[in-house]
Motif scaffolding. Sequence first.
Motif, short mmCIF file in Angstrom:
data_model
loop_
_atom_site.label_atom_id
_atom_site.label_comp_id
_atom_site.label_asym_id
_atom_site.label_seq_id
_atom_site.Cartn_x
_atom_site.Cartn_y
_atom_site.Cartn_z
N TRP A 6 2.18 45.02 -59.51
CA TRP A 6 0.96 43.59 -59.26
C TRP A 6 -0.49 43.72 -59.65
O TRP A 6 -1.41 43.29 -60.81
CB TRP A 6 1.24 42.36 -58.41
CG TRP A 6 0.18 41.46 -59.08
CD1 TRP A 6 -0.68 40.51 -58.40
CD2 TRP A 6 1.34 40.71 -59.70
NE1 TRP A 6 -0.57 39.51 -58.36
CE2 TRP A 6 -0.14 39.22 -59.50
CE3 TRP A 6 1.92 40.05 -60.06
CZ2 TRP A 6 0.11 37.89 -60.82
CZ3 TRP A 6 2.56 38.45 -61.09
CH2 TRP A 6 1.38 37.49 -61.50
N SER A 7 -0.72 44.56 -58.54
CA SER A 7 -1.87 45.10 -58.40
C SER A 7 -3.10 45.82 -59.26
O SER A 7 -3.58 46.31 -60.02
CB SER A 7 -2.20 45.79 -57.15
OG SER A 7 -1.91 47.17 -56.56
N GLY A 8 -1.94 46.50 -59.72
CA GLY A 8 -2.44 47.92 -61.17
C GLY A 8 -2.30 47.43 -62.16
O GLY A 8 -3.23 48.41 -63.36
N GLY A 9 -1.14 46.72 -62.47
CA GLY A 9 -0.65 46.37 -64.02
C GLY A 9 0.23 47.82 -64.83
O GLY A 9 0.29 47.53 -65.76
N SER A 10 0.66 48.48 -63.76
CA SER A 10 1.69 49.34 -64.47
C SER A 10 2.92 48.43 -64.61
O SER A 10 3.74 47.66 -63.92
CB SER A 10 2.11 50.66 -63.21
OG SER A 10 0.95 51.22 -63.29
N THR A 11 3.51 48.77 -65.98
CA THR A 11 5.29 48.51 -66.18
C THR A 11 6.20 49.72 -66.35
O THR A 11 5.22 50.40 -67.03
CB THR A 11 4.51 47.81 -67.70
OG1 THR A 11 4.63 48.27 -68.93
CG2 THR A 11 3.44 46.72 -67.41
N SER A 12 6.80 48.46 -66.46
CA SER A 12 8.07 49.53 -66.68
C SER A 12 8.82 48.59 -68.05
O SER A 12 9.73 47.65 -67.10
CB SER A 12 8.56 50.08 -65.37
OG SER A 12 10.33 50.79 -65.79
N TYR A 13 10.57 49.43 -68.21
CA TYR A 13 11.30 48.41 -69.32
C TYR A 13 12.50 49.02 -69.68
O TYR A 13 12.41 50.30 -69.46
CB TYR A 13 10.70 48.02 -71.10
CG TYR A 13 9.65 47.31 -70.52
CD1 TYR A 13 7.94 47.84 -71.04
CD2 TYR A 13 9.44 46.15 -70.82
CE1 TYR A 13 6.99 46.84 -70.97
CE2 TYR A 13 8.11 45.28 -70.85
CZ TYR A 13 6.72 45.70 -70.66
OH TYR A 13 5.88 45.40 -71.33
N ALA A 14 13.06 48.13 -69.00
CA ALA A 14 15.03 48.43 -69.75
C ALA A 14 14.35 49.52 -71.09
O ALA A 14 13.54 49.05 -72.03
CB ALA A 14 16.06 47.87 -69.26
N ASP A 15 15.18 50.60 -71.82
CA ASP A 15 15.37 50.47 -72.90
C ASP A 15 15.77 49.70 -73.81
O ASP A 15 15.35 49.86 -75.35
CB ASP A 15 17.02 51.80 -72.86
CG ASP A 15 16.14 52.70 -72.23
OD1 ASP A 15 16.94 54.02 -72.16
OD2 ASP A 15 15.07 53.30 -71.79
N SER A 16 16.91 48.76 -73.56
CA SER A 16 17.68 47.50 -74.59
C SER A 16 16.08 46.47 -74.91
O SER A 16 16.56 45.72 -76.07
CB SER A 16 18.86 47.08 -73.39
OG SER A 16 17.91 46.25 -72.30
N VAL A 17 15.09 46.58 -74.06
CA VAL A 17 14.58 45.38 -73.93
C VAL A 17 12.58 46.05 -74.50
O VAL A 17 11.89 45.66 -74.83
CB VAL A 17 13.90 45.03 -73.29
CG1 VAL A 17 15.54 43.71 -73.03
CG2 VAL A 17 13.70 45.09 -72.50
N GLU A 18 13.03 47.25 -74.52
CA GLU A 18 11.58 48.30 -74.85
C GLU A 18 10.93 48.30 -76.08
O GLU A 18 11.62 48.21 -77.74
CB GLU A 18 11.65 49.87 -74.37
CG GLU A 18 10.53 50.28 -75.09
CD GLU A 18 9.47 50.46 -73.62
OE1 GLU A 18 9.99 50.61 -72.93
OE2 GLU A 18 8.23 50.23 -74.02
N GLY A 19 9.37 47.66 -76.50
CA GLY A 19 9.46 47.03 -77.89
C GLY A 19 9.64 45.61 -78.19
O GLY A 19 8.54 45.26 -79.58
N ARG A 20 10.58 44.93 -77.12
CA ARG A 20 10.63 43.50 -77.87
C ARG A 20 10.00 42.63 -76.79
O ARG A 20 9.45 41.45 -77.28
CB ARG A 20 12.31 43.22 -78.03
CG ARG A 20 12.35 44.15 -79.15
CD ARG A 20 14.26 43.36 -79.33
NE ARG A 20 14.77 43.72 -78.09
CZ ARG A 20 15.73 43.01 -77.72
NH1 ARG A 20 15.65 41.53 -78.51
NH2 ARG A 20 16.39 42.78 -77.05
#
Length: 121
Positions: free
Chosen positions: A51-65
Motif C-alpha cells: 500500500w505505501s510503496g505501490g509495488s505489485t505482484s501477480y500470479a502467473d495465471s493472471v499476469e498481463g490480464r
Amino acid sequence: QLQAFGGGLVTTGGSLRLSCAVSGRTETNYVMGWFRQAPGKEREYVAALAWSGGSTSYADSVEGRFTISRDNTKNTGYLEMNSLKPEDTATYYCGARYGRMLQFTRHYTYWGQGTLVTVSS
C-alpha cells in the motif's frame, strides 16, 4: 475491516473491476492481496500490492490480464480484470497483512467477505 465488492456475471473476454474498501485503519504499511476460490478448490493467490510503496505482484495465471491498484484518497484497493476466461470464475477475496508481500493465505490476517465473479463461455 475490509469490504470487497464489484463481482458479477460477464462473458468470456469481458472485464470487471473489483473494489476492496479499507476502514478503521490509518497506517499504510500493509499489503493488500487478492485471492480467489473456485468451487471445490483451495483459495489461491491472485495479486498483491504494497500500500505505501505501490509495488505489485501477480500470479502467473493472471499476469498481463489483471491489474491491482489503490486509491489512497478513498482508502480503496482495486483489481481490474480484463480478458476474463471461464477459469477465472471464483469467489474473490481481498486480504491484508502487515509486513512483506507474501502469496499464501495463511499469512494474511484480515479478510473481507467474498464477491462472486462468474465468466460464461
